[in-house]
Motif scaffolding. Structure first.
Motif, mmCIF file in Angstrom:
data_model
loop_
_atom_site.group_PDB
_atom_site.id
_atom_site.type_symbol
_atom_site.label_atom_id
_atom_site.label_comp_id
_atom_site.label_asym_id
_atom_site.label_seq_id
_atom_site.Cartn_x
_atom_site.Cartn_y
_atom_site.Cartn_z
ATOM 1 N N PHE A 20 0.833 -1.201 0.000
ATOM 2 C CA PHE A 20 0.000 0.000 0.000
ATOM 3 C C PHE A 20 0.872 1.257 0.000
ATOM 4 O O PHE A 20 0.582 2.224 -0.695
ATOM 5 C CB PHE A 20 -0.960 0.026 1.191
ATOM 6 C CG PHE A 20 -1.859 1.224 1.159
ATOM 7 C CD1 PHE A 20 -2.955 1.255 0.321
ATOM 8 C CD2 PHE A 20 -1.569 2.349 1.922
ATOM 9 C CE1 PHE A 20 -3.776 2.372 0.251
ATOM 10 C CE2 PHE A 20 -2.379 3.473 1.864
ATOM 11 C CZ PHE A 20 -3.481 3.482 1.024
ATOM 12 N N ILE A 21 1.944 1.251 0.763
ATOM 13 C CA ILE A 21 2.858 2.393 0.810
ATOM 14 C C ILE A 21 3.430 2.649 -0.589
ATOM 15 O O ILE A 21 3.600 3.796 -0.997
ATOM 16 C CB ILE A 21 3.968 2.168 1.859
ATOM 17 C CG1 ILE A 21 3.359 2.258 3.261
ATOM 18 C CG2 ILE A 21 5.114 3.160 1.688
ATOM 19 C CD1 ILE A 21 4.293 1.827 4.378
ATOM 20 N N PRO A 26 2.526 9.825 -2.276
ATOM 21 C CA PRO A 26 3.245 10.272 -1.073
ATOM 22 C C PRO A 26 2.576 11.443 -0.349
ATOM 23 O O PRO A 26 2.642 11.528 0.876
ATOM 24 C CB PRO A 26 4.618 10.681 -1.597
ATOM 25 C CG PRO A 26 4.754 10.029 -2.928
ATOM 26 C CD PRO A 26 3.383 9.809 -3.462
ATOM 27 N N ASP A 27 1.926 12.334 -1.093
ATOM 28 C CA ASP A 27 1.252 13.468 -0.448
ATOM 29 C C ASP A 27 -0.003 13.033 0.307
ATOM 30 O O ASP A 27 -0.419 13.693 1.242
ATOM 31 C CB ASP A 27 0.873 14.539 -1.476
ATOM 32 C CG ASP A 27 2.089 15.219 -2.082
ATOM 33 O OD1 ASP A 27 3.194 15.093 -1.515
ATOM 34 O OD2 ASP A 27 1.932 15.872 -3.135
ATOM 35 N N ASP A 28 -0.625 11.935 -0.136
ATOM 36 C CA ASP A 28 -1.857 11.455 0.495
ATOM 37 C C ASP A 28 -1.601 10.464 1.622
ATOM 38 O O ASP A 28 -2.438 10.294 2.510
ATOM 39 C CB ASP A 28 -2.756 10.771 -0.542
ATOM 40 C CG ASP A 28 -3.210 11.712 -1.644
ATOM 41 O OD1 ASP A 28 -3.131 12.936 -1.454
ATOM 42 O OD2 ASP A 28 -3.652 11.214 -2.705
ATOM 43 N N LEU A 29 -0.447 9.812 1.579
ATOM 44 C CA LEU A 29 -0.166 8.699 2.496
ATOM 45 C C LEU A 29 -0.330 9.045 3.979
ATOM 46 O O LEU A 29 -1.005 8.301 4.696
ATOM 47 C CB LEU A 29 1.228 8.130 2.223
ATOM 48 C CG LEU A 29 1.589 6.865 2.982
ATOM 49 C CD1 LEU A 29 0.588 5.747 2.704
ATOM 50 C CD2 LEU A 29 2.995 6.422 2.611
ATOM 51 N N PRO A 30 0.213 10.151 4.488
ATOM 52 C CA PRO A 30 0.047 10.421 5.928
ATOM 53 C C PRO A 30 -1.424 10.547 6.343
ATOM 54 O O PRO A 30 -1.842 9.979 7.353
ATOM 55 C CB PRO A 30 0.788 11.743 6.140
ATOM 56 C CG PRO A 30 1.755 11.827 5.015
ATOM 57 C CD PRO A 30 1.095 11.143 3.853
ATOM 58 N N SER A 58 -1.791 4.691 -16.314
ATOM 59 C CA SER A 58 -2.285 6.063 -16.260
ATOM 60 C C SER A 58 -1.549 6.971 -15.292
ATOM 61 O O SER A 58 -1.937 8.114 -15.114
ATOM 62 C CB SER A 58 -3.768 6.046 -15.865
ATOM 63 O OG SER A 58 -4.488 5.184 -16.693
ATOM 64 N N GLY A 59 -0.538 6.489 -14.635
ATOM 65 C CA GLY A 59 0.112 7.318 -13.624
ATOM 66 C C GLY A 59 -0.743 7.360 -12.368
ATOM 67 O O GLY A 59 -1.281 6.339 -11.936
ATOM 68 N N TRP A 60 -0.912 8.540 -11.797
ATOM 69 C CA TRP A 60 -1.701 8.672 -10.569
ATOM 70 C C TRP A 60 -3.180 8.816 -10.919
ATOM 71 O O TRP A 60 -3.555 9.639 -11.744
ATOM 72 C CB TRP A 60 -1.252 9.889 -9.762
ATOM 73 C CG TRP A 60 0.148 9.758 -9.262
ATOM 74 C CD1 TRP A 60 1.238 10.417 -9.714
ATOM 75 C CD2 TRP A 60 0.603 8.898 -8.225
ATOM 76 N NE1 TRP A 60 2.354 10.019 -9.018
ATOM 77 C CE2 TRP A 60 1.993 9.095 -8.093
ATOM 78 C CE3 TRP A 60 -0.021 7.972 -7.387
ATOM 79 C CZ2 TRP A 60 2.769 8.409 -7.168
ATOM 80 C CZ3 TRP A 60 0.749 7.290 -6.460
ATOM 81 C CH2 TRP A 60 2.122 7.505 -6.351
ATOM 82 N N ILE A 61 -3.991 8.005 -10.272
ATOM 83 C CA ILE A 61 -5.446 8.107 -10.439
ATOM 84 C C ILE A 61 -6.077 8.254 -9.055
ATOM 85 O O ILE A 61 -5.490 7.866 -8.050
ATOM 86 C CB ILE A 61 -6.050 6.868 -11.152
ATOM 87 C CG1 ILE A 61 -5.809 5.593 -10.335
ATOM 88 C CG2 ILE A 61 -5.492 6.745 -12.564
ATOM 89 C CD1 ILE A 61 -6.599 4.395 -10.830
ATOM 90 N N TRP A 62 -7.261 8.831 -9.040
ATOM 91 C CA TRP A 62 -8.020 8.956 -7.788
ATOM 92 C C TRP A 62 -8.887 7.720 -7.611
ATOM 93 O O TRP A 62 -9.500 7.237 -8.575
ATOM 94 C CB TRP A 62 -8.927 10.180 -7.838
ATOM 95 C CG TRP A 62 -8.201 11.445 -7.544
ATOM 96 C CD1 TRP A 62 -7.659 12.310 -8.443
ATOM 97 C CD2 TRP A 62 -7.940 11.987 -6.243
ATOM 98 N NE1 TRP A 62 -7.069 13.360 -7.792
ATOM 99 C CE2 TRP A 62 -7.233 13.193 -6.446
ATOM 100 C CE3 TRP A 62 -8.230 11.580 -4.946
ATOM 101 C CZ2 TRP A 62 -6.822 13.998 -5.387
ATOM 102 C CZ3 TRP A 62 -7.819 12.382 -3.897
ATOM 103 C CH2 TRP A 62 -7.123 13.567 -4.125
ATOM 104 N N VAL A 63 -8.930 7.205 -6.390
ATOM 105 C CA VAL A 63 -9.797 6.071 -6.088
ATOM 106 C C VAL A 63 -10.645 6.369 -4.858
ATOM 107 O O VAL A 63 -10.253 7.154 -3.990
ATOM 108 C CB VAL A 63 -9.008 4.758 -5.844
ATOM 109 C CG1 VAL A 63 -8.301 4.302 -7.103
ATOM 110 C CG2 VAL A 63 -8.056 4.882 -4.684
ATOM 111 N N LEU A 64 -11.799 5.751 -4.843
ATOM 112 C CA LEU A 64 -12.622 5.705 -3.642
ATOM 113 C C LEU A 64 -12.356 4.339 -3.055
ATOM 114 O O LEU A 64 -12.593 3.315 -3.697
ATOM 115 C CB LEU A 64 -14.106 5.865 -3.973
ATOM 116 C CG LEU A 64 -15.091 5.553 -2.844
ATOM 117 C CD1 LEU A 64 -14.871 6.500 -1.668
ATOM 118 C CD2 LEU A 64 -16.517 5.646 -3.345
ATOM 119 N N SER A 65 -11.824 4.317 -1.858
ATOM 120 C CA SER A 65 -11.506 3.068 -1.177
ATOM 121 C C SER A 65 -12.578 2.822 -0.126
ATOM 122 O O SER A 65 -12.876 3.703 0.687
ATOM 123 C CB SER A 65 -10.133 3.173 -0.505
ATOM 124 O OG SER A 65 -9.892 2.031 0.294
#
Length: 169
Positions: A20-21, A26-30, A58-65
């Motif tokens: 997961f890490i 990296p900006d969202d992880l904390p 696609s590189g970085w994508i937004w997800v709803l987890s």
């Protein structure tokens, strides 16, 4: 819809803390880690969060987890959490576009309001300068009143100069 193409090993099995890490931006992880720890301490509602993950194409994508604790250890700690990732990149892009549109509309309204106020503030003393100057030129004031009128013109001219300086600053 599921994201089968996440940048994970081919036969990835469970997502571990380490994998997961590697996936999470990296900006969202904390923030995501803190929310997940908070959920594990008090799992009253199913877990839900939005964040960016690495997608192999696609590189970085937004997800709803979304997820919930599926299995606990004998002492009550979470042993297994199950859940899904849903790609919400298009939704996030639409939200961002809407926010940018609203910001542009607000900036335009503020600009119009500012210009209206500045216009009023500049025209008022300017009209006084023009009016008193014309009346002086046309000889409408007696000699003893002229000095007083010149002081009014001078005061209004200084106000205009200060307003222009304020606007430029």
């Amino acid at each position: 819809r599921r994201l089968p193409d996440l940048e994970l090993p081919a036969d990835f099995g469970p997502v571990t803390e380490e994998s997961f890490i590697q996936l999470c931006h990296p900006d969202d992880l904390p923030r995501v880690a803190e929310r997940f720890r908070s959920y594990l301490k008090n799992p009253g509602e199913p877990y839900a969060d939005e964040f960016r993950v690495k997608h192999w194409q696609s590189g970085w994508i937004w997800v709803l987890s979304r997820g919930k604790i599926a299995e606990r250890t004998s002492d009550g700690r979470a042993r297994r959490v199950v859940g899904t990732y849903v790609d919400i990149s298009e939704l996030k892009a639409a939200q961002s576009a809407r926010e940018q549109q609203q910001a542009a509309e607000q900036a335009s309204a503020m600009k119009s309001q500012f210009l209206g106020r500045v216009s009023h503030e500049l025209r008022t003393p300017l009209n006084a300068v023009i009016g008193y100057t014309r009346m002086l030129r046309d000889g409408l004031y007696a000699e003893e009143r002229r000095e007083q009128v010149i002081e009014i013109i001078e005061r209004n001219a200084r106000m205009l100069a200060q307003l222009v300086s304020d606007v430029l600053d």
